[in-house]
Design a protein around this motif. Structure first.
Motif, PDB file in Angstrom:
ATOM      1  N   ARG A   1       5.811   5.769   6.393  1.00  0.00           N
ATOM      2  CA  ARG A   1       4.436   6.229   6.574  1.00  0.00           C
ATOM      3  C   ARG A   1       4.157   7.617   6.003  1.00  0.00           C
ATOM      4  NH1 ARG A   1       0.136   7.776   6.467  1.00  0.00           N
ATOM      5  NH2 ARG A   1      -1.592   7.540   7.940  1.00  0.00           N
TER       6      ARG A   1
ATOM      7  N   GLY B   1       4.234   0.789   2.365  1.00  0.00           N
ATOM      8  CA  GLY B   1       4.395  -0.347   3.262  1.00  0.00           C
ATOM      9  C   GLY B   1       5.494  -1.285   2.760  1.00  0.00           C
TER      10      GLY B   1
ATOM     11  N   TRP C   1       1.117   4.899   1.396  1.00  0.00           N
ATOM     12  CA  TRP C   1       0.550   5.649   2.517  1.00  0.00           C
ATOM     13  C   TRP C   1       0.495   7.150   2.230  1.00  0.00           C
ATOM     14  CZ3 TRP C   1      -2.122   3.962   6.503  1.00  0.00           C
ATOM     15  CH2 TRP C   1      -1.889   2.684   7.041  1.00  0.00           C
TER      16      TRP C   1
ATOM     17  N   ALA D   1      -8.955   1.223  -6.092  1.00  0.00           N
ATOM     18  CA  ALA D   1      -9.653  -0.043  -5.871  1.00  0.00           C
ATOM     19  C   ALA D   1      -9.812  -0.351  -4.387  1.00  0.00           C
ATOM     20  CB  ALA D   1      -8.887  -1.171  -6.555  1.00  0.00           C
ATOM     21  N   MET D   2      -9.080   0.372  -3.547  1.00  0.00           N
ATOM     22  CA  MET D   2      -9.171   0.193  -2.094  1.00  0.00           C
ATOM     23  C   MET D   2      -9.073   1.574  -1.428  1.00  0.00           C
ATOM     24  SD  MET D   2      -6.721  -3.164  -1.923  1.00  0.00           S
ATOM     25  CE  MET D   2      -6.704  -3.361  -0.152  1.00  0.00           C
ATOM     26  N   ASP D   3      -8.935   1.589  -0.134  1.00  0.00           N
ATOM     27  CA  ASP D   3      -8.867   2.849   0.623  1.00  0.00           C
ATOM     28  C   ASP D   3      -7.941   3.880  -0.021  1.00  0.00           C
ATOM     29  OD1 ASP D   3      -8.841   1.715   4.138  1.00  0.00           O
ATOM     30  OD2 ASP D   3     -10.208   1.281   2.479  1.00  0.00           O
TER      31      ASP D   3
ATOM     32  N   ALA E   1     -11.772   5.898   3.329  1.00  0.00           N
ATOM     33  CA  ALA E   1     -11.724   4.437   3.349  1.00  0.00           C
ATOM     34  C   ALA E   1     -12.843   3.805   2.522  1.00  0.00           C
ATOM     35  CB  ALA E   1     -11.786   3.936   4.789  1.00  0.00           C
TER      36      ALA E   1
ATOM     37  N   ASP F   1     -12.872   4.331  -0.659  1.00  0.00           N
ATOM     38  CA  ASP F   1     -12.217   4.361  -1.962  1.00  0.00           C
ATOM     39  C   ASP F   1     -12.498   5.634  -2.784  1.00  0.00           C
ATOM     40  OD1 ASP F   1     -13.058   0.809  -2.584  1.00  0.00           O
ATOM     41  OD2 ASP F   1     -11.909   1.759  -1.002  1.00  0.00           O
TER      42      ASP F   1
ATOM     43  N   ASN G   1      -5.482   6.755   0.925  1.00  0.00           N
ATOM     44  CA  ASN G   1      -4.749   7.136   2.137  1.00  0.00           C
ATOM     45  C   ASN G   1      -4.298   8.583   2.158  1.00  0.00           C
ATOM     46  OD1 ASN G   1      -4.829   4.550   3.346  1.00  0.00           O
ATOM     47  ND2 ASN G   1      -3.177   3.871   2.000  1.00  0.00           N
TER      48      ASN G   1
ATOM     49  N   ASP H   1      -4.429   2.035  -0.899  1.00  0.00           N
ATOM     50  CA  ASP H   1      -4.091   0.709  -0.387  1.00  0.00           C
ATOM     51  C   ASP H   1      -3.873  -0.262  -1.541  1.00  0.00           C
ATOM     52  OD1 ASP H   1      -5.956   0.215   2.766  1.00  0.00           O
ATOM     53  OD2 ASP H   1      -4.056   1.214   2.320  1.00  0.00           O
TER      54      ASP H   1
ATOM     55  N   ARG I   1       0.830  -1.211   0.000  1.00  0.00           N
ATOM     56  CA  ARG I   1       0.000   0.000   0.000  1.00  0.00           C
ATOM     57  C   ARG I   1       0.861   1.257   0.000  1.00  0.00           C
ATOM     58  NH1 ARG I   1      -1.904  -1.572   5.737  1.00  0.00           N
ATOM     59  NH2 ARG I   1      -4.004  -1.341   4.890  1.00  0.00           N
TER      60      ARG I   1
ATOM     61  N   ARG J   1      11.135  -0.733   8.049  1.00  0.00           N
ATOM     62  CA  ARG J   1       9.697  -1.001   8.174  1.00  0.00           C
ATOM     63  C   ARG J   1       8.938  -0.024   7.284  1.00  0.00           C
ATOM     64  NH1 ARG J   1       7.772  -1.708  14.309  1.00  0.00           N
ATOM     65  NH2 ARG J   1       5.802  -1.825  13.178  1.00  0.00           N
ATOM     66  N   THR J   2       7.623  -0.113   7.308  1.00  0.00           N
ATOM     67  CA  THR J   2       6.767   0.799   6.536  1.00  0.00           C
ATOM     68  C   THR J   2       7.263   2.242   6.597  1.00  0.00           C
ATOM     69  OG1 THR J   2       4.700  -0.428   6.756  1.00  0.00           O
ATOM     70  CG2 THR J   2       4.490   1.960   6.658  1.00  0.00           C
TER      71      THR J   2
END
Lengths: 363, 155
Positions: free
Chosen positions: A82, A47, A25, A325-327, A291, A293, A329, A345, A23, A79-80
């Protein structure tokens, strides 16, 4: 803006940037993008632990413009990543990560080099923001604190203050576009206003926009100022956007924490899932990413029946269903009018163009 | 893992008899319903005890609701005790299982059933904060625990 122009606003997809393997962010436009014929640079963080830099050289028409991934900043964060933010002069990029560090990158002849790593947060860093002058940097995270760093010569960064006050995870920090005022937004449902106390040279919270100020009733995910800084919009898990009058100088507060900034209006009934991002463009459009989309555009209504003398009202002027297609961000307006970038996402970044015609001839 | 179990003596129920569902080959869209989702989560092992969430009555068929048109899934679970500190782990297990088994565009909400937990609102808030969930799943110890609870699910 006259109301017949407002009704014909459209957001059309110009480009889809693929490459991240998890995803996305956040996205951030380099502040000098597009000015004087310069290419537009967009940074994205993911991510997948990397940051990508995308470049677009302006062309006579958007139909022939092309975006390339100019660099992948990898093997630094573990790590991610953000959040990412460019310094006001466009020369440095700060990236905040769940690995508890904030990296500073410099563009050295087309290659991005990590020139500093800011450590101190106890756990995930969630947001980073540069002050208007570029001399200060702020970070925040799950450890409930906000850190202020001073930028020194030779890419040195010194922590000048650790701000405690939020009772939960801090989601975002954002500096005022003109004055040295810092805003923080939190999982504790409040927004805090921080300024440097003239006497003690320490940073203090001069106002908390929470329960008693008609504040949000769930996590505040983001804030954005209009270009002059006399208005601020915030977005929340409580499904509303709130607009605040930020024209007064918070350093002149009465000291009892009540502060001079006031709630102006709440934009509700348009979102049915968490609103993760909000951004106010220079020409007055508010974009939100949620969230569900969708990307929505709002504008101040000049319709006399909706607004009263002192309280403005805002209405939704466009909704893009399935923007991703998704959230969604993050949504970020380009420094020049009419272009918007969004991150989702679904692992993609999209570039959008706003078209505003009174004699609508929609494609 | 803490030495003292949160709930040392859980009530264990017999496994419910399973319905054998006939594959509906007339539906080309891989549509699924609440029972399909329930089937995918009922055997998740409790983080503390060698029993499934169904056996401990943490989940039942009524736990799952689906709105296919809107693309929403809601799971409500009942921790075995009011002060269950494993509620967050159970919530994570449910989310990971759904992520791995169903299309990614479905919106998933996970709550504890009303009245079942002393800190219901704060547990629900944490279970549904996407950023907190993402960060938790980057914690290798937590991920390992989740995988162990899910492993027993794959028969």
């Amino acid at each position: 803006m006259r109301s017949e122009e407002i009704e014909a606003v459209q957001l059309s997809e110009v480009e889809v940037l693929e490459g991240h393997t998890d995803r996305v962010w956040g996205v951030a436009w380099n502040p000098v993008s597009g000015s004087g014929g310069a290419p537009s640079l967009l940074a994205s963080c993911s991510g997948d632990k990397t940051v990508r830099i995308w470049e677009n050289t302006p062309a006579p028409s958007t139909a022939s413009s092309s975006w390339v991934c100019k660099a992948v900043l990898e093997e630094t964060h573990t790590r991610t990543v953000r959040s990412c933010a460019w310094s006001p002069n466009g020369k440095l990029l700060a990236t905040a990560s769940f690995d508890a560090t904030t990296a500073i990158w410099e563009n050295v002849g087309g290659e991005f080099e990590c020139v500093a790593s800011l450590e101190g947060h106890e756990n995930e860093v969630k947001s980073v923001s540069w002050s208007a002058s570029g001399s200060l940097l702020a970070t925040c995270g799950r450890d409930k604190s906000v850190w202020i760093w001073e930028v020194q010569p030779g890419n040195e960064f010194e922590c000048v203050s650790v701000l405690q006050g939020h009772t939960q995870d801090v989601k975002m920090v954002q500096w005022h576009p003109v004055h040295e005022i810092l805003i923080s937004a939190s999982y504790d449902n409040s927004i805090k206003v921080w300024v440097e106390d003239g006497d003690s040279d320490d940073w203090i919270c001069v106002q908390t926009l929470g329960d008693s100020s008609s504040g949000h009733t769930s996590t505040v995910w983001g804030v954005s100022f209009n270009s002059s800084g006399d208005r601020m919009v915030s977005c929340s898990d409580d499904l509303t956007l709130k607009v605040w009058d930020t024209s007064a100088n918070p350093a002149e507060s009465s000291g009892d924490g009540s502060g001079p900034w006031k709630h102006l209006c709440t934009i509700s009934g348009y979102h049915d899932r968490t609103i993760f991002s909000v951004h106010w463009s220079r020409d007055g459009f508010i974009a939100s990413g949620a969230a569900d989309d969708c990307i929505r555009l709002f504008s101040e209504s000049t319709d006399d029946s909706a607004a009263t003398v002192h309280l403005p009202s805002f209405k939704m002027i466009f909704k893009k269903d399935k923007a991703h297609a998704m959230d969604v961000n993050s949504v970020q307006w380009h420094p020049l009018p009419r272009l918007l970038a969004s991150a989702g996402d679904d692992g993609t970044i999209k570039i959008w163009e706003v078209a505003q015609n009174s004699l609508a001839n929609n494609d | 893992m803490t030495p003292g179990l949160i709930n040392a003596n859980p009530v264990v129920h017999a496994k419910k008899e399973r319905l054998v569902r006939i594959d509906d080959s007339t539906n080309p869209n891989d549509a699924f319903d609440a029972l399909d989702i329930y089937d995918s989560v009922r055997d998740i092992r409790d983080p503390e005890h060698p029993y499934s969430l169904e056996q401990l009555s943490v989940l039942s068929e009524e736990s799952v609701t689906v709105d296919e048109k809107l693309g929403r899934i809601l799971i409500t679970f009942t921790p075995t005790v009011q002060h269950c500190s494993m509620a967050a782990v159970i919530g994570l297990c449910l989310r990971v299982k759904l992520m791995r088994s169903f299309p990614p565009h479905y919106k998933v909400d996970i709550n504890v059933s009303p009245g079942s937990h002393a800190f219901e609102d704060s547990v629900n808030k944490q279970l549904n904060d996407k950023e907190r969930v993402a960060a938790a799943l980057e914690n290798p110890n937590l991920l390992q625990l989740v995988d162990e609870c899910l492993e027993s699910n794959e028969l």
